[in-house]
Design a protein around this motif. Structure first.
Motif, mmCIF file in Angstrom:
data_model
loop_
_atom_site.group_PDB
_atom_site.id
_atom_site.type_symbol
_atom_site.label_atom_id
_atom_site.label_comp_id
_atom_site.label_asym_id
_atom_site.label_seq_id
_atom_site.Cartn_x
_atom_site.Cartn_y
_atom_site.Cartn_z
ATOM 1 N N SER A 175 -14.613 74.348 50.973
ATOM 2 C CA SER A 175 -13.536 75.260 51.374
ATOM 3 C C SER A 175 -14.123 76.330 52.274
ATOM 4 N N CYS A 176 -13.457 76.614 53.383
ATOM 5 C CA CYS A 176 -13.983 77.592 54.328
ATOM 6 C C CYS A 176 -12.858 78.189 55.170
ATOM 7 N N THR A 177 -13.243 79.080 56.078
ATOM 8 C CA THR A 177 -12.313 79.765 56.959
ATOM 9 C C THR A 177 -12.784 79.616 58.397
ATOM 10 N N ILE A 178 -11.859 79.351 59.310
ATOM 11 C CA ILE A 178 -12.205 79.228 60.728
ATOM 12 C C ILE A 178 -12.494 80.621 61.281
ATOM 13 N N GLU A 179 -13.662 80.788 61.879
ATOM 14 C CA GLU A 179 -14.084 82.058 62.467
ATOM 15 C C GLU A 179 -13.994 82.050 63.996
ATOM 16 N N GLU A 180 -14.161 80.868 64.588
ATOM 17 C CA GLU A 180 -14.192 80.771 66.054
ATOM 18 C C GLU A 180 -13.775 79.366 66.462
ATOM 19 N N ILE A 181 -13.109 79.251 67.599
ATOM 20 C CA ILE A 181 -12.716 77.955 68.156
ATOM 21 C C ILE A 181 -13.193 77.906 69.601
ATOM 22 N N LEU A 182 -13.977 76.875 69.935
ATOM 23 C CA LEU A 182 -14.514 76.716 71.287
ATOM 24 C C LEU A 182 -14.048 75.383 71.858
ATOM 25 N N LEU A 183 -13.468 75.418 73.055
ATOM 26 C CA LEU A 183 -13.077 74.197 73.741
ATOM 27 C C LEU A 183 -14.248 73.746 74.603
ATOM 28 N N LEU A 184 -14.756 72.553 74.336
ATOM 29 C CA LEU A 184 -15.941 72.037 75.022
ATOM 30 C C LEU A 184 -15.607 70.732 75.732
ATOM 31 N N GLY A 185 -14.672 70.787 76.647
ATOM 32 C CA GLY A 185 -14.284 69.569 77.364
ATOM 33 C C GLY A 185 -13.563 68.616 76.444
ATOM 34 N N ASN A 186 -14.190 67.477 76.148
ATOM 35 C CA ASN A 186 -13.550 66.490 75.291
ATOM 36 C C ASN A 186 -13.767 66.757 73.804
ATOM 37 N N ASP A 239 -17.509 69.663 65.082
ATOM 38 C CA ASP A 239 -17.065 69.162 66.378
ATOM 39 C C ASP A 239 -16.089 68.012 66.162
ATOM 40 N N ILE A 240 -14.905 68.108 66.773
ATOM 41 C CA ILE A 240 -13.950 67.011 66.696
ATOM 42 C C ILE A 240 -13.485 66.676 68.105
ATOM 43 N N PRO A 241 -13.109 65.411 68.345
ATOM 44 C CA PRO A 241 -12.598 65.046 69.667
ATOM 45 C C PRO A 241 -11.343 65.841 70.000
ATOM 46 N N ASN A 242 -11.230 66.228 71.248
ATOM 47 C CA ASN A 242 -10.075 66.985 71.716
ATOM 48 C C ASN A 242 -8.970 66.005 72.103
ATOM 49 N N LEU A 243 -8.548 65.199 71.125
ATOM 50 C CA LEU A 243 -7.549 64.167 71.375
ATOM 51 C C LEU A 243 -6.285 64.373 70.563
ATOM 52 N N ASN A 244 -6.419 64.951 69.392
ATOM 53 C CA ASN A 244 -5.299 65.051 68.462
ATOM 54 C C ASN A 244 -4.545 66.353 68.683
ATOM 55 N N ILE A 245 -3.477 66.301 69.472
ATOM 56 C CA ILE A 245 -2.722 67.515 69.762
ATOM 57 C C ILE A 245 -1.881 67.968 68.574
ATOM 58 N N ASN A 246 -1.728 67.110 67.574
ATOM 59 C CA ASN A 246 -0.959 67.476 66.384
ATOM 60 C C ASN A 246 -1.780 68.304 65.400
ATOM 61 N N LYS A 247 -3.087 68.301 65.554
ATOM 62 C CA LYS A 247 -3.952 69.025 64.630
ATOM 63 C C LYS A 247 -4.240 70.403 65.218
ATOM 64 N N LYS A 248 -3.353 71.334 64.976
ATOM 65 C CA LYS A 248 -3.496 72.698 65.484
ATOM 66 C C LYS A 248 -4.168 73.563 64.421
ATOM 67 N N MET A 249 -5.291 74.137 64.757
ATOM 68 C CA MET A 249 -6.014 75.034 63.861
ATOM 69 C C MET A 249 -6.077 76.406 64.516
ATOM 70 N N TYR A 250 -6.239 77.435 63.731
ATOM 71 C CA TYR A 250 -6.286 78.783 64.282
ATOM 72 C C TYR A 250 -7.335 79.624 63.560
ATOM 73 N N ILE A 251 -7.810 80.654 64.232
ATOM 74 C CA ILE A 251 -8.809 81.559 63.664
ATOM 75 C C ILE A 251 -8.203 82.251 62.451
ATOM 76 N N GLY A 252 -8.980 82.293 61.372
ATOM 77 C CA GLY A 252 -8.527 82.897 60.123
ATOM 78 C C GLY A 252 -7.907 81.898 59.162
ATOM 79 N N GLN A 253 -7.691 80.672 59.616
ATOM 80 C CA GLN A 253 -7.062 79.652 58.781
ATOM 81 C C GLN A 253 -8.020 79.157 57.705
ATOM 82 N N SER A 254 -7.489 78.961 56.501
ATOM 83 C CA SER A 254 -8.257 78.336 55.417
ATOM 84 C C SER A 254 -8.207 76.832 55.617
#
Length: 86
Positions: A30-41, A57-72
């Motif tokens: 269990s963790c919290t998102i602190e930062e989101i970096l777009l690295l091309g793909n 690191d996850i592929p930048n393919l799944n537009i349905n998987k929206k995550m945000y800073i502060g999210q558990s």
């Protein structure tokens, strides 16, 4: 105690709401998102758990998987992807 080597791209990330802990072949963190970096793909999520930072690191393919800073979120790592270091 020892150290673990885990490649960032083998970690699966789930929002707390979509987590399926029925996957018993690994560990959950269990963790919290602190930062989101777009690295091309790739999208790199920097998360914190127990005052430690991890990169996911996850592929930048799944537009349905929206995550945000502060999210558990929860991370899943399969047992066969973990290397124990001495």
């Amino acid at each position: 105690t020892g150290s673990l080597a885990i490649r960032p791209e083998i970690i699966d990330i789930y929002s707390a709401e979509e987590t399926s802990e029925s996957k018993s072949d690994g560990i959950w963190i269990s963790c919290t998102i602190e930062e989101i970096l777009l690295l091309g793909n790739m999208i790199r999520y920097v998360v914190s758990a127990n005052h430690k930072s991890l990169q996911v690191d996850i592929p930048n393919l799944n537009i349905n998987k929206k995550m945000y800073i502060g999210q558990s979120v929860k991370l899943h790592i399969k047992n066969d992807e973990i290397c124990h270091l001495v």
